[in-house]
Design a protein around this motif. Structure first.
Motif, PDB file in Angstrom:
ATOM      1  N   ALA A  50       0.840  -1.188   0.000  1.00 35.54           N
ATOM      2  CA  ALA A  50       0.000   0.000   0.000  1.00 35.54           C
ATOM      3  C   ALA A  50       0.873   1.235   0.000  1.00 35.54           C
ATOM      4  CB  ALA A  50      -0.913  -0.006   1.215  1.00 35.54           C
ATOM      5  N   ASP A  85      -3.101   2.830  -1.738  1.00 33.48           N
ATOM      6  CA  ASP A  85      -3.449   2.168  -2.982  1.00 33.48           C
ATOM      7  C   ASP A  85      -2.834   0.790  -3.020  1.00 33.48           C
ATOM      8  OD1 ASP A  85      -3.005   5.292  -4.669  1.00 33.48           O
ATOM      9  OD2 ASP A  85      -4.847   4.382  -3.919  1.00 33.48           O
ATOM     10  N   THR A  86      -3.533  -0.145  -3.645  1.00 40.35           N
ATOM     11  CA  THR A  86      -3.037  -1.498  -3.753  1.00 40.35           C
ATOM     12  C   THR A  86      -2.373  -1.700  -5.100  1.00 40.35           C
ATOM     13  OG1 THR A  86      -4.839  -2.276  -2.366  1.00 40.35           O
ATOM     14  CG2 THR A  86      -3.674  -3.931  -3.648  1.00 40.35           C
ATOM     15  N   ARG A 119     -15.885  -8.812  -0.397  1.00 39.69           N
ATOM     16  CA  ARG A 119     -15.203  -8.822  -1.688  1.00 39.69           C
ATOM     17  C   ARG A 119     -15.861  -9.873  -2.583  1.00 39.69           C
ATOM     18  NH1 ARG A 119     -10.542  -5.888  -0.871  1.00 39.69           N
ATOM     19  NH2 ARG A 119      -9.764  -5.797   1.286  1.00 39.69           N
ATOM     20  N   GLU A 163     -14.264  -3.566  -2.147  1.00 39.20           N
ATOM     21  CA  GLU A 163     -13.750  -3.433  -3.510  1.00 39.20           C
ATOM     22  C   GLU A 163     -14.033  -2.052  -4.094  1.00 39.20           C
ATOM     23  OE1 GLU A 163     -11.974  -6.049  -5.286  1.00 39.20           O
ATOM     24  OE2 GLU A 163     -11.841  -6.482  -3.160  1.00 39.20           O
ATOM     25  N   ASP A 186     -13.622   1.745  -4.909  1.00 38.92           N
ATOM     26  CA  ASP A 186     -12.407   2.554  -5.039  1.00 38.92           C
ATOM     27  C   ASP A 186     -12.185   3.431  -3.813  1.00 38.92           C
ATOM     28  OD1 ASP A 186     -11.857   1.497  -7.515  1.00 38.92           O
ATOM     29  OD2 ASP A 186     -12.829   3.124  -8.633  1.00 38.92           O
ATOM     30  N   GLN A 202     -10.107   1.935  -0.684  1.00 45.89           N
ATOM     31  CA  GLN A 202      -8.740   1.448  -0.792  1.00 45.89           C
ATOM     32  C   GLN A 202      -7.780   2.217   0.113  1.00 45.89           C
ATOM     33  OE1 GLN A 202      -8.682  -1.469  -2.355  1.00 45.89           O
ATOM     34  NE2 GLN A 202     -10.847  -0.893  -2.587  1.00 45.89           N
ATOM     35  N   ASN A 203      -8.103   3.436   0.484  1.00 47.34           N
ATOM     36  CA  ASN A 203      -7.215   4.226   1.334  1.00 47.34           C
ATOM     37  C   ASN A 203      -7.385   3.990   2.833  1.00 47.34           C
ATOM     38  OD1 ASN A 203      -5.875   5.460  -0.778  1.00 47.34           O
ATOM     39  ND2 ASN A 203      -7.256   7.210  -0.851  1.00 47.34           N
ATOM     40  N   HIS A 222      -3.680  -7.280   0.920  1.00 49.11           N
ATOM     41  CA  HIS A 222      -4.096  -5.892   1.065  1.00 49.11           C
ATOM     42  C   HIS A 222      -3.451  -5.340   2.335  1.00 49.11           C
ATOM     43  CE1 HIS A 222      -7.317  -5.121  -2.009  1.00 49.11           C
ATOM     44  NE2 HIS A 222      -7.138  -6.412  -2.140  1.00 49.11           N
TER      45      HIS A 222
END
Length: 544
Positions: A106, A110-111, A302, A315, A317, A320-321, A333
């Motif tokens: 990360a 972000d992945t 997921r 999942e 967007d 993700q943070n 992750h």
């Protein structure tokens, strides 16, 4: 019937081969000719077979591929998921390097992807899988090392620049979900588990700090503790960490056993994202300083393409943070953090912990091995049936099986009593690699025997030590599956002094940090699972 083939080639045949050779380019011409002679229908069947032997998952900006193979049986790919036989994938590997650049780590939340072409040439396919597995496992270990670097080594309660802001969400995101408890699971009245700040009803037989706690109660338990945290602030400008008390696990649990559409399952999470995007702190740092606590496993959030199980919350967007606290993390992750499953022991003070430690350290361990669970006949690769056979044939007093299908495991009393009488407790994977029973055994001073590294070693870097030999015995499930080892016989060979050293470490070093104190708990000597988690979250935010 004999078939004669003329060795003479007519002009049309020669022209056809010349066209084939020109299309082969720099590839081996002989191999190309063989491929071109394969009938199209056979080639189509081969391609269909290869496709059906793999699962490709495309979600957000992540692409995963899971190839069915015995070599991957020990990996998360074929063992994870709350729904039986749900396949969860290794990340696909695009870069042949195993460097940190290829790690799905990360950076600012972000992945990254690691993607590598999947070899389909028969004699190199297994080697390619071995390379993929090695890189994926290295990635998991690197992420765990990064998460361990966030561990706070101080129990300082100084809240200067360590403020925690708790969002006051609309009730539909938490309290209203609790109010649906009587309709949460068809065969269970869930409401009794939400009494006493979600610890459940007391169990006087085990002591004043014991309750009928459900394994999916983490969200309200955590919420009640955060509300009383000494570093809580009411001014968002004073906050270092923002806690979003969304009961996402209860949200998806209510739909698990109902015939509803995916849109229905995804609705509440989508509404939460819309609400957060109207909040100034969320917009300021795109959620990087926010944390969610989810009381179910990562895979429930997921949903696979083509599956009806779970939702797509993690999942999205926007998700993700933030940091996600879960009872079972997605190993690739970096912002998924695994924390202990809630047990039934919720101490109020240091004295409650010390009293329990003194009780179980001297407990008479009259059973060598025990296993509380049920077989998984619907999962052909699951080793539980083999372990049960070994247990039953071990001889009088050596191994005891508590069959949870009979209803004996619905309350913790029977399980805890069994574990406090046992030297070793078998902890094979179930519907997913992790088990609440692992933490029940540790709290009871019973040495866990693990068969899959994803059950504990790759899950809980903040609460379990990197040196797994201090608290557990590992037996590779593939050895059990191939009948290369008798687990009971192996455990009989563990020296008594080694058992005592491991139990002493579990009871005195690990146990306090594996349990969640009650909502009014006050500790000075120990840090419980909640305190460890919050201190480490604040440490991470301070470093950022």
């Amino acid at each position: 019937m004999a078939i004669s083939v003329s060795k003479r080639k007519n002009r049309a045949t020669r022209k056809s081969e010349e066209r084939q050779d020109s299309r082969c380019g720099f590839f081996n011409t002989l191999l190309c000719r063989v491929i071109f002679r394969v009938p199209a229908v056979i080639l189509l069947f081969v391609l269909i077979f290869l496709w059906s032997s793999s699962t490709t998952i495309i979600s957000g900006n992540m692409v995963h591929v899971c190839v069915s193979s015995r070599k991957l049986n020990n990996l998360y790919c074929l063992s994870a998921g709350a729904q039986p036989n749900l396949e969860i994938s290794l990340p696909v590997i695009r870069n042949s390097s195993a460097s940190s650049e290829a790690m799905p780590g990360a950076i600012n939340g972000d992945t990254k992807e690691i993607v590598k072409p999947v070899a389909v040439v028969t004699n190199t396919f297994d080697d390619a899988q071995d390379d993929e597995v090695a890189i994926a496992m290295k990635s998991v270990e690197e992420q765990l090392e990064m998460q361990r670097s966030w561990i706070s080594h101080s129990n300082d309660q100084n809240c200067n620049e360590r403020g925690i802001f708790v969002y006051d969400l609309p009730p539909k995101f938490n309290r209203d979900l609790v109010s649906q408890c009587n309709d949460m699971i068809p065969w269970t009245d869930f409401c009794r588990y939400f009494t006493n700040d979600a610890m459940g009803e007391p169990i006087p037989k085990l002591g004043k700090s014991w309750y009928q706690t459900h394994q999916y109660s983490l969200e309200p338990i955590f919420h009640s503790r955060v509300l009383k945290h000494p570093c809580r602030v009411y001014n968002e400008n004073e906050a270092k960490l923002f806690y979003v008390p969304f009961y996402g696990g209860l949200d998806i649990l209510r739909w698990h056993f109902k015939n509803v559409t995916d849109d229905v399952k995804d609705t509440l999470a989508s509404e939460l994202m819309k609400w957060l995007q109207q909040q100034r702190p969320w917009l300021k740092n795109s959620g990087k300083d926010h944390v969610f606590v989810l009381g179910k496993i990562s895979w429930d959030f997921r949903r696979n393409r083509g599956s009806k199980w779970g939702n797509q919350f993690l999942e999205l967007d926007q998700m993700q943070n933030p940091m996600k606290i879960l009872i079972e993390r997605q190993p690739w992750h970096a912002n998924d953090i695994g924390v202990p499953h809630p047990t039934s022991f919720h101490p109020h003070s240091d004295d409650d912990i010390i009293s329990w430690q003194q009780r179980i350290i001297v407990s008479r361990r009259k059973r060598l091995v025990s296993f509380a669970g049920a077989t998984r006949p619907e999962l052909p690769d699951n080793i539980r049936t083999l372990l049960l056979d070994q247990c039953n044939s071990a001889g009088e007093g050596k191994c005891h099986f508590l069959d949870c299908r009979s209803g004996q495991c619905t309350g913790p009393e029977t399980v805890i009593e069994l574990f406090t009488e046992s030297e070793f407790c078998l902890q094979p994977p179930g519907d997913s690699p992790t088990r609440k029973s692992l933490f029940d055994s540790l709290v009871a001073g019973c040495i866990p025997v693990l068969f899959d590294p994803f059950t504990a070693y790759y899950q809980y870097p903040w609460h379990l030590p990197e040196d797994r030999s201090k608290f557990s015995v590992f037996v590779d499930q593939e050895e059990v599956r191939q009948r290369k080892v008798n687990v009971v016989e192996r455990l009989m060979k563990v020296p008594v002094q080694e058992r005592e050293d491991m139990r002493s470490y579990i009871v005195y070093e690990l146990l306090p940090g594996l349990v969640y104190g009650n909502s009014d708990s006050r500790f000075s000597k120990f840090q419980d699972a909640f305190t460890i988690t919050m201190n480490n979250l604040l440490e991470r935010m301070t470093r950022l």
